[in-house]
Design a protein around this motif. Sequence first.
Motif, short mmCIF file in Angstrom:
data_model
loop_
_atom_site.label_atom_id
_atom_site.label_comp_id
_atom_site.label_asym_id
_atom_site.label_seq_id
_atom_site.Cartn_x
_atom_site.Cartn_y
_atom_site.Cartn_z
N ASP A 204 -65.52 19.78 43.97
CA ASP A 204 -66.12 19.48 45.27
C ASP A 204 -67.64 19.53 45.28
O ASP A 204 -68.26 20.14 46.16
N GLY A 205 -68.27 18.88 44.29
CA GLY A 205 -69.72 18.79 44.26
C GLY A 205 -70.44 20.01 43.75
O GLY A 205 -71.67 20.09 43.83
N LEU A 206 -69.71 20.99 43.21
CA LEU A 206 -70.32 22.20 42.67
C LEU A 206 -69.86 22.38 41.23
O LEU A 206 -68.67 22.48 40.95
N ARG B 20 -73.42 33.09 35.02
CA ARG B 20 -73.19 31.75 35.56
C ARG B 20 -74.50 31.09 35.98
O ARG B 20 -75.42 31.75 36.45
N ALA B 21 -74.53 29.77 35.81
CA ALA B 21 -75.69 28.99 36.25
C ALA B 21 -75.20 27.63 36.72
O ALA B 21 -74.34 27.01 36.08
N LEU B 22 -75.75 27.17 37.84
CA LEU B 22 -75.40 25.84 38.34
C LEU B 22 -75.90 24.77 37.37
O LEU B 22 -76.96 24.93 36.74
N ILE B 23 -75.16 23.68 37.26
CA ILE B 23 -75.55 22.57 36.40
C ILE B 23 -75.47 21.27 37.19
O ILE B 23 -74.73 21.16 38.17
N SER B 24 -76.23 20.29 36.73
CA SER B 24 -76.15 18.96 37.31
C SER B 24 -76.65 17.95 36.29
O SER B 24 -77.38 18.30 35.35
N CYS B 25 -76.26 16.71 36.48
CA CYS B 25 -76.70 15.65 35.57
C CYS B 25 -78.20 15.42 35.71
O CYS B 25 -78.78 15.65 36.77
N ARG B 26 -78.81 14.97 34.66
CA ARG B 26 -80.25 14.75 34.68
C ARG B 26 -80.57 13.26 34.89
O ARG B 26 -79.72 12.38 34.73
N ALA C 141 -63.59 16.27 35.89
CA ALA C 141 -63.76 17.05 37.12
C ALA C 141 -65.12 17.75 37.13
O ALA C 141 -65.83 17.76 38.14
N VAL C 142 -65.48 18.34 36.00
CA VAL C 142 -66.78 19.02 35.89
C VAL C 142 -67.92 18.02 36.02
O VAL C 142 -68.89 18.24 36.76
N LEU C 143 -67.80 16.89 35.32
CA LEU C 143 -68.86 15.90 35.35
C LEU C 143 -69.05 15.30 36.74
O LEU C 143 -70.18 15.14 37.21
N MET C 144 -67.97 14.98 37.41
CA MET C 144 -68.08 14.43 38.76
C MET C 144 -68.68 15.45 39.72
O MET C 144 -69.49 15.10 40.59
#
Length: 270
Positions: free
Chosen positions: A142-144, A153-159, A228-231
């Motif tokens: 769900d976007g997290l 833990r650390a939040l991640i996102s695509c670059r 799921a993680v990538l989305m």
Amino acid sequence: MIGQIDPMIASLRLDTLLEGVIQITKSAGDLIMQIYQEKLDITLKDDGSPVTVADEKANQYILQELPKLMPGIQIVSEESIHSQVDLAPDSLFWLVDPLDGTKEFISKNGQFTVNIALISKGLPILGVVYAPALDCLYAGHDGLAFTEKSGVRALISCRVIPEEGLTIVGSRSHGDNQSLNTFLNSMKVHEVIPVGSSLKLCLIAAGQADLYPRLGRTMEWDIAAGQAVLMAAGGVVNDLQGNTLTYGKSGFENPHFVASAKPILTPLTQ
């Protein structure tokens, strides 16, 4: 309709469910690591791929524990598929690869994972990928999306794709260099890195790579958790026509696909 949330999921807190899946995934990883340093007894499945007692023990544990989180939900696992399974287009089900990257496990390079994904109406809405030998976990819903290393833990996102060009991740054990080179011919490529198992999708989610073209055979359980993680991190997994990869297909075999930080034009979509 594909992509709509199942009413059963709507009544649950996905963050609470995710924590339960994380604990199951870690415990399955612990079982695998107990066998990792032993002399391995390797057998071959009907398709010629290797399987070890680690695959079987992790699978048995996961099949035992997942129903405690959501009773009555069907589980589709690589190590438990022995006949045709038919799923309705709106099915809610677990998709499991108890040891993704068995060849990496056998070669003891650490790049193998435990994969668990929850599929709702064709899409992976929650996923956990755990690399026990690397003590590294990726999770998302769900976007997290986040990673957990050594308990932190650390939040991640695509670059955003760097000016120097794409960092490509490719299969360590199933590479087709000629097809890959042809596919990448018109793209600005900075480097190509071989990576095992579903970690390829997770590196894109974590902003450490940009593109994973898979121009060979894969099964749904190989990549569902990674997708799921990538989305959740803002990325996409599309077939070569530009459509989002979906799950619950007859035979559970994927088409060729491209996982990326953002939609990438392929020769078939241009």
